[in-house]
Design an enzyme around this catalytic site. Structure first.
Site, PDB file in Angstrom:
ATOM      1  N   GLU A 221       0.807  -1.233   0.000  1.00  0.00           N
ATOM      2  CA  GLU A 221       0.000   0.000   0.000  1.00  0.00           C
ATOM      3  C   GLU A 221       0.834   1.274   0.000  1.00  0.00           C
ATOM      4  OE1 GLU A 221      -3.683  -0.040   2.386  1.00  0.00           O
ATOM      5  OE2 GLU A 221      -3.122  -2.071   2.929  1.00  0.00           O
ATOM      6  N   HIS A 237       8.603 -27.444   3.925  1.00  0.00           N
ATOM      7  CA  HIS A 237       7.913 -28.675   3.534  1.00  0.00           C
ATOM      8  C   HIS A 237       7.201 -28.525   2.195  1.00  0.00           C
ATOM      9  CE1 HIS A 237       8.848 -30.433   7.425  1.00  0.00           C
ATOM     10  NE2 HIS A 237       8.713 -29.189   7.859  1.00  0.00           N
ATOM     11  N   LYS A 331     -13.729  -0.344  -3.921  1.00  0.00           N
ATOM     12  CA  LYS A 331     -14.834  -0.111  -2.982  1.00  0.00           C
ATOM     13  C   LYS A 331     -15.963   0.650  -3.682  1.00  0.00           C
ATOM     14  CE  LYS A 331     -12.337  -0.415   1.402  1.00  0.00           C
ATOM     15  NZ  LYS A 331     -11.841   0.202   2.623  1.00  0.00           N
TER      16      LYS A 331
HETATM   17  O1  PA5 Z   1      -5.177   0.135   4.329  1.00  0.00           O
HETATM   18  C1  PA5 Z   1      -6.301   0.229   3.855  1.00  0.00           C
HETATM   19  O2  PA5 Z   1      -6.787   1.283   3.424  1.00  0.00           O
HETATM   20  C2  PA5 Z   1      -7.160  -1.014   3.792  1.00  0.00           C
HETATM   21  O3  PA5 Z   1      -6.392  -2.164   4.020  1.00  0.00           O
HETATM   22  C3  PA5 Z   1      -8.293  -0.903   4.800  1.00  0.00           C
HETATM   23  O4  PA5 Z   1      -7.811  -1.010   6.106  1.00  0.00           O
HETATM   24  C4  PA5 Z   1      -9.327  -1.971   4.496  1.00  0.00           C
HETATM   25  O5  PA5 Z   1      -9.881  -1.756   3.234  1.00  0.00           O
HETATM   26  C5  PA5 Z   1     -10.435  -1.983   5.528  1.00  0.00           C
HETATM   27  O6  PA5 Z   1     -10.930  -0.698   5.741  1.00  0.00           O
HETATM   28  P1  PA5 Z   1     -11.162  -0.217   7.257  1.00  0.00           P
HETATM   29  O7  PA5 Z   1      -9.816  -0.349   7.893  1.00  0.00           O
HETATM   30  O8  PA5 Z   1     -11.602   1.200   7.146  1.00  0.00           O
HETATM   31  O9  PA5 Z   1     -12.187  -1.131   7.804  1.00  0.00           O
END
Ligand code: PA5
Length: 340
Positions: A221, A237, A331
């Site tokens: 990310e 393994h 999303k």
């Molecule tokens: O880092 C991110 O933006 C994502 O991994 C979010 O954490 C994930 O989509 C879940 O969203 P939230 O943390 O708002 O529940």
């Protein structure tokens, strides 16, 4: 936000992990957090940057608590959820559809529920159910709120009689604050080795599985690169057979072995031999050792180093670590598909 501003903002957030942990860990718990009782299971529900806090809590409890902890990253809660389950729903935004679905199912089971969020639909639903809501500060990326989320979750588990985390939190806060500048310098060097390379993070204990996952998610990310993780001894393994092929990929792969003082001596030996066997086919390998005494300090020491590497790799490759456009786009698409 331009790339340089994004780098500065994410670096500040990553470096602020000990302050977040300290702030969250010292806040008073809201009324209604359940106390000690005969719990059958603990289920932590959440996705992505929110879920990692549940994984860390689970790994801390595996060695110290007889109650099984299940990490639920899905729409559906496991069948093990009963009236004697403590279910904690973690969602930084409060709008993650898998977490909302799991929470709604949990309501139907009569289990005890606690929500940790900065707001959104989850906060609204939980208040309507009169479930306790721990509100964390809003306005930052979920993955950068690790200290707020984990620092909120651990006191809930402690209050429920499922572990003693106060001392571990204090140690972790002190260690992270004392070592972050040195880790940042180390991260700059490590990140330089990862430019145009595939990181392969090998963990050597259940605790460090979480740190390896955090490395992967943060490299994905923040630096916007692919990263592979694997766990020893299981790796020996199966995956060990595939190592080195495709050769072009292996030659561009950097192996990062994570170790800690509780790594089983045989697993430590296994890592040494894996690195020796792989030496010829792979770009290079580094071994990183967790610091700190308590499990929490150890797992966070390597997690914070990984966070810093991801931010420094973003800087070196001209990438803005802040936006996660593909997650946002997915999303939006899924929300549209729900309305169609
Ligand atoms: O880092 C991110 O933006 C994502 O991994 C979010 O954490 C994930 O989509 C879940 O969203 P939230 O943390 O708002 O529940």
């Amino acid at each position: 936000m331009d790339t340089a501003a994004g780098y500065a903002a994410m670096l500040e957030l990553v470096m602020g992990l000990p302050e977040q942990l300290a702030e969250a860990g010292t806040r008073c718990l809201p009324a209604g957090i359940p106390g000690r009782r005969g719990w059958s299971t603990v289920v932590v529900v959440g996705m992505g940057g929110s879920a990692i806090s549940g994984d860390i809590a689970r790994s801390l409890m595996l060695d110290s608590c007889a109650v099984p902890v299940i990490s639920c990253r899905d729409y559906d809660i496991p069948a093990a959820v009963t009236k004697r389950t403590l279910l904690v729903a973690l969602s930084y935004s409060g709008n993650t559809e898998e977490t909302l679905s799991a929470y709604r199912q949990a309501v139907g089971t009569g289990c005890r529920r606690v929500v940790v969020t900065s707001g959104g639909e989850l906060a609204r639903l939980a208040r309507a159910e009169h479930d306790p809501v721990i509100a964390v500060p809003s306005g930052i990326p979920p993955r950068a709120a690790l200290g707020y989320l984990l620092g909120s979750l651990l006191p809930v588990l402690e209050h429920a009689g499922l572990g003693e985390f106060r001392g571990q939190l204090d140690e972790a806060v002190g260690l992270l604050a004392a070592r972050r500048d040195a880790w940042r310098r180390r991260a700059v060097t490590l990140a330089a080795r990862l430019v145009d390379r595939l990181p392969l993070v090998l963990s050597t204990s259940r605790l460090l599985d979480c740190a390896a996952d955090r490395w992967r998610c943060q490299l994905n990310e923040n630096a916007k690169v692919i990263c592979h993780t694997s766990r020893l001894p299981e790796h020996n393994h199966n995956e060990v057979v595939g190592m080195g092929r495709p050769a072009e990929l292996a030659q561009r792969t950097v192996i990062i072995g994570l170790l800690e003082r509780e790594t089983h001596p045989r697993t430590s030996l296994r890592l040494r031999h894996v690195l020796a066997i792989a030496r010829d086919g792979y770009e290079q390998a580094v071994r990183l050792r967790a610091e700190g005494r308590s499990p929490l300090a150890r797992v966070l020491s390597l997690s914070m180093l990984g966070d810093l590497v991801s931010v420094e790799l973003a800087r070196l490759t001209g990438v803005d670590p802040m936006p996660v456009r593909r997650i946002d786009k997915l999303k939006r698409r899924l929300a549209r598909a729900r309305r169609e």
